[in-house]
Design an enzyme around this catalytic site. Structure first.
Site, short mmCIF file in Angstrom:
data_model
loop_
_atom_site.label_atom_id
_atom_site.label_comp_id
_atom_site.label_asym_id
_atom_site.label_seq_id
_atom_site.Cartn_x
_atom_site.Cartn_y
_atom_site.Cartn_z
N TYR A 47 -45.94 16.36 -5.19
CA TYR A 47 -46.22 16.02 -3.79
C TYR A 47 -46.05 14.52 -3.52
O TYR A 47 -45.39 14.12 -2.57
CB TYR A 47 -47.63 16.50 -3.41
N GLY A 102 -52.32 10.84 2.96
CA GLY A 102 -53.29 11.94 3.12
C GLY A 102 -53.81 12.47 1.79
O GLY A 102 -53.36 12.06 0.71
N SER A 129 -55.61 7.67 6.71
CA SER A 129 -54.76 8.74 7.24
C SER A 129 -55.58 9.78 8.00
O SER A 129 -56.71 10.09 7.62
CB SER A 129 -54.06 9.43 6.06
N TYR A 153 -52.35 11.16 13.25
CA TYR A 153 -51.40 12.25 13.43
C TYR A 153 -51.80 12.87 14.75
O TYR A 153 -52.93 13.35 14.90
CB TYR A 153 -51.46 13.25 12.26
N THR A 181 -48.32 7.62 13.95
CA THR A 181 -47.13 8.02 13.18
C THR A 181 -46.27 8.97 14.01
O THR A 181 -46.75 10.01 14.46
CB THR A 181 -47.55 8.66 11.84
N ARG A 190 -38.99 19.55 1.71
CA ARG A 190 -39.27 18.85 0.45
C ARG A 190 -39.15 19.81 -0.72
O ARG A 190 -40.08 20.57 -1.02
CB ARG A 190 -40.68 18.26 0.49
N LYS A 270 -45.65 3.86 14.11
CA LYS A 270 -45.11 3.93 12.73
C LYS A 270 -43.98 4.95 12.67
O LYS A 270 -44.12 6.08 13.14
CB LYS A 270 -46.23 4.34 11.77
N ARG A 297 -39.48 10.83 3.02
CA ARG A 297 -40.10 12.15 2.82
C ARG A 297 -39.86 13.10 3.97
O ARG A 297 -40.16 14.29 3.88
CB ARG A 297 -41.62 11.98 2.64
N ILE A 328 -41.01 -0.34 -0.99
CA ILE A 328 -41.57 -1.57 -1.57
C ILE A 328 -42.14 -1.26 -2.97
O ILE A 328 -43.00 -0.41 -3.12
CB ILE A 328 -42.70 -2.12 -0.68
N ARG A 329 -41.63 -1.97 -3.99
CA ARG A 329 -42.09 -1.74 -5.36
C ARG A 329 -42.44 -3.01 -6.11
O ARG A 329 -42.94 -2.94 -7.24
CB ARG A 329 -41.01 -0.99 -6.17
C1 LIG Z 1 -48.43 11.40 -0.80
C2 LIG Z 1 -48.09 10.72 0.49
C3 LIG Z 1 -48.82 11.06 1.63
C4 LIG Z 1 -48.55 10.40 2.84
N1 LIG Z 1 -49.34 10.68 3.92
C5 LIG Z 1 -49.15 9.98 5.07
C6 LIG Z 1 -50.04 10.15 6.16
O1 LIG Z 1 -50.99 10.92 6.10
N2 LIG Z 1 -49.77 9.45 7.28
C7 LIG Z 1 -48.71 8.59 7.41
O2 LIG Z 1 -48.50 7.98 8.46
N3 LIG Z 1 -47.87 8.39 6.36
C8 LIG Z 1 -48.08 9.06 5.21
N4 LIG Z 1 -47.26 8.80 4.14
C9 LIG Z 1 -46.19 7.80 4.24
C10 LIG Z 1 -46.70 6.40 3.85
O3 LIG Z 1 -47.62 5.90 4.79
C11 LIG Z 1 -45.54 5.38 3.77
O4 LIG Z 1 -44.82 5.38 4.98
C12 LIG Z 1 -44.57 5.70 2.62
O5 LIG Z 1 -45.29 6.09 1.47
C13 LIG Z 1 -43.73 4.47 2.29
O6 LIG Z 1 -42.75 4.77 1.34
P1 LIG Z 1 -42.91 4.41 -0.22
O7 LIG Z 1 -44.02 5.25 -0.75
O8 LIG Z 1 -41.58 4.83 -0.79
O9 LIG Z 1 -43.15 2.95 -0.34
C14 LIG Z 1 -47.51 9.44 2.92
C15 LIG Z 1 -46.79 9.12 1.76
C16 LIG Z 1 -47.09 9.73 0.56
C17 LIG Z 1 -46.33 9.31 -0.67
O1 LIG Z 2 -46.89 14.04 2.84
C1 LIG Z 2 -46.74 13.28 3.78
O2 LIG Z 2 -45.83 12.45 3.85
C2 LIG Z 2 -47.68 13.36 4.90
O3 LIG Z 2 -47.59 12.57 5.77
C3 LIG Z 2 -48.76 14.37 4.84
C4 LIG Z 2 -50.06 13.98 4.63
C5 LIG Z 2 -51.04 14.95 4.51
C6 LIG Z 2 -50.77 16.29 4.63
C7 LIG Z 2 -49.47 16.66 4.84
C8 LIG Z 2 -48.45 15.69 4.93
#
Ligand SMILES: Cc1cc2nc3c(=O)[nH]c(=O)nc-3n(C[C@H](O)[C@H](O)[C@H](O)COP(=O)(O)O)c2cc1C
Ligand SMILES: O=C(O)C(=O)c1ccccc1
Length: 401
Positions: A47, A102, A129, A153, A181, A190, A270, A297, A328-329
């Site tokens: 995930y 999340g 989140s 959201y 977002t 995915r 966002k 994603r 960003i890493r």
């Molecule tokens: C596991 C996971 C869950 C995420 N859940 C959210 C979320 O709930 N809300 C949101 O705006 N972005 C969510 N994102 C996106 C991140 O805020 C961010 O935009 C993204 O991780 C940036 O890319 P990077 O991980 O490659 O640096 C999620 C990303 C990941 C990896």
């Molecule tokens: O996985 C995600 O990128 C995401 O934004 C999210 C967060 C929580 C539940 C489902 C999707």
């Protein structure tokens, strides 16, 4: 107590080394992923690591950083660089924040509490989140006197009363900036999650729906619909909350006025990827944007987020605050995004890997590592501060077209 310069993390590590103590978490950001893989279930790792489709957007996010290189200047006599940045008229110690992510309890039992505690201790903003596995109020307590923002959201218009309730709760709990977002009104395609048949929202333990289950308006409406409480039918309630915050279709630009009316602080959109949408954000009275493609994603076959940053910044950086994420890493990555016009960047997967590996300490390790790396990267390039006066396009060269 004065905060120590982030690069002094090195001194601690080398002092430990003299005593024969080796660090347990890697300092190579790329190894955080493999270390997390060792401790996470296949579902949870798939995930966080997962991206849309063939991962082309994700690959392009990384490739975009390699198209730019930092050019150093010599004999710049300066102290260690200031990493301070100013957004919405407020000064922040560091130009990084914890991206909204999340369901953090699937990565570590302490989930959001661990990450929000680490963020407070490291003076880094925590963005909560809407898909959190811990309530708005409990995360605020853990984050204490730290800086925190709330990510929405955005439920569809038929649930405006829930939207307003979430905003009121966030405001009352000290979240200062609203991050909306726009790229995730439905989850992307995915393959990693599909192969695992794993949806983080549809889980037997219902982790990730805490904001809904603690929301008075959602709870009241659930009772009216079903003549029972959320606790009496957790599965139905979780599915309904998931449909509420991932409605399947997008809002329109006009709908932003509802958020404007009910949120008197800064609002940041966002998921912006074009200069045209950035200008629309200005026109809609927004204070900021996150140039982001959600870490690749959501939509596959997309352009790298950093590839779009220069033209977006060119068009709108004097009209709103620009924040950047996706890919960003390292400290050098942060420096490049700031040089290309961002005032702050969001750290995504790296801190989630840190959380999985070491809970609160793991998140602190990732934040301290990235900040230490950033500080030395600027210092050794003769860039005296992270502010746009000294960290700008002049310190970069484009390597390829
Ligand atoms: C596991 C996971 C869950 C995420 N859940 C959210 C979320 O709930 N809300 C949101 O705006 N972005 C969510 N994102 C996106 C991140 O805020 C961010 O935009 C993204 O991780 C940036 O890319 P990077 O991980 O490659 O640096 C999620 C990303 C990941 C990896
Ligand atoms: O996985 C995600 O990128 C995401 O934004 C999210 C967060 C929580 C539940 C489902 C999707």
């Amino acid at each position: 107590m004065a905060t120590l310069s982030p690069h002094t993390y090195e001194n601690e590590i080398y002092a430990d080394g003299l005593k024969g103590i080796k660090p347990t978490i890697s300092f190579n950001p790329l190894e955080w992923e493999s270390q997390a893989k060792e401790v996470l279930s296949a579902d949870s790792f798939g995930y966080v690591w997962g991206s849309a489709g063939l991962r082309e957007t994700d690959d392009n996010n990384r490739a975009a950083f390699r198209k730019w290189a930092i050019v150093p200047s010599r004999l710049v006599k300066s102290d260690f660089p200031s990493l301070k940045t100013t957004l919405f008229g407020e000064e922040y110690d560091y130009p990084i924040a914890i991206a909204p992510v999340g369901v953090q309890q699937i990565f570590h039992p302490d989930g959001e509490i661990a990450a929000a505690t680490a963020a407070c201790k490291q003076n880094v903003t925590y963005i909560l989140s809407s898909a959190s596995s811990t309530s708005i109020e409990n995360v605020a307590s853990a984050n204490d006197n730290g800086s925190r923002w709330f990510q929405l959201y955005w439920p569809s218009n038929e649930h405006d009363d829930i939207t307003v309730s979430l905003l009121q709760r966030a405001k009352a709990s000290g979240y200062k900036v609203l991050v909306v977002t726009l790229d995730t009104y439905i989850l992307g395609w995915r393959p990693s999650d599909l192969c695992n048949a794993f949806n983080p929202f549809l889980r037997p333990d219902n982790i990730g729906v805490d904001l809904g289950f603690t929301d008075p308006v959602f709870r009241r409406q659930f009772r009216e619909r079903h003549q029972k409480d959320v606790e009496e039918d957790l599965g139905t309630a979780a599915a309904e909350w998931a449909r509420t915050i991932f409605p399947g279709t997008s809002h329109s630009w006009e709908d932003l006025q509802l958020l404007r009316k009910h949120w008197d602080g800064p609002i940041v959109l966002k998921g912006i990827q074009t200069a045209q949408d950035a200008q629309r954000a200005v026109d809609a009275g927004m204070q900021g944007i996150v140039v982001s493609n959600h870490g690749g994603r959501q939509q596959d076959g997309g352009i790298g987020s950093l590839d779009m940053l220069p033209e977006i910044a060119e068009a709108t950086k004097d009209k709103l605050e620009i924040i950047f994420d996706s890919g960003i890493r390292s400290g050098a990555d942060i420096a490049k995004a700031l040089a290309l016009g961002a005032k702050m960047v969001l750290i995504g997967r790296p801190y989630v890997y840190g959380l999985a590996i070491g809970g609160e300490d793991g998140v602190s390790h990732v934040l301290r590592s990235l900040l230490g790396d950033l500080e030395l990267t600027l210092h050794l390039a003769g860039i005296p501060s992270a502010s746009p006066e000294t960290l700008n396009k002049n310190v970069l060269r484009r390597l390829t077209q």
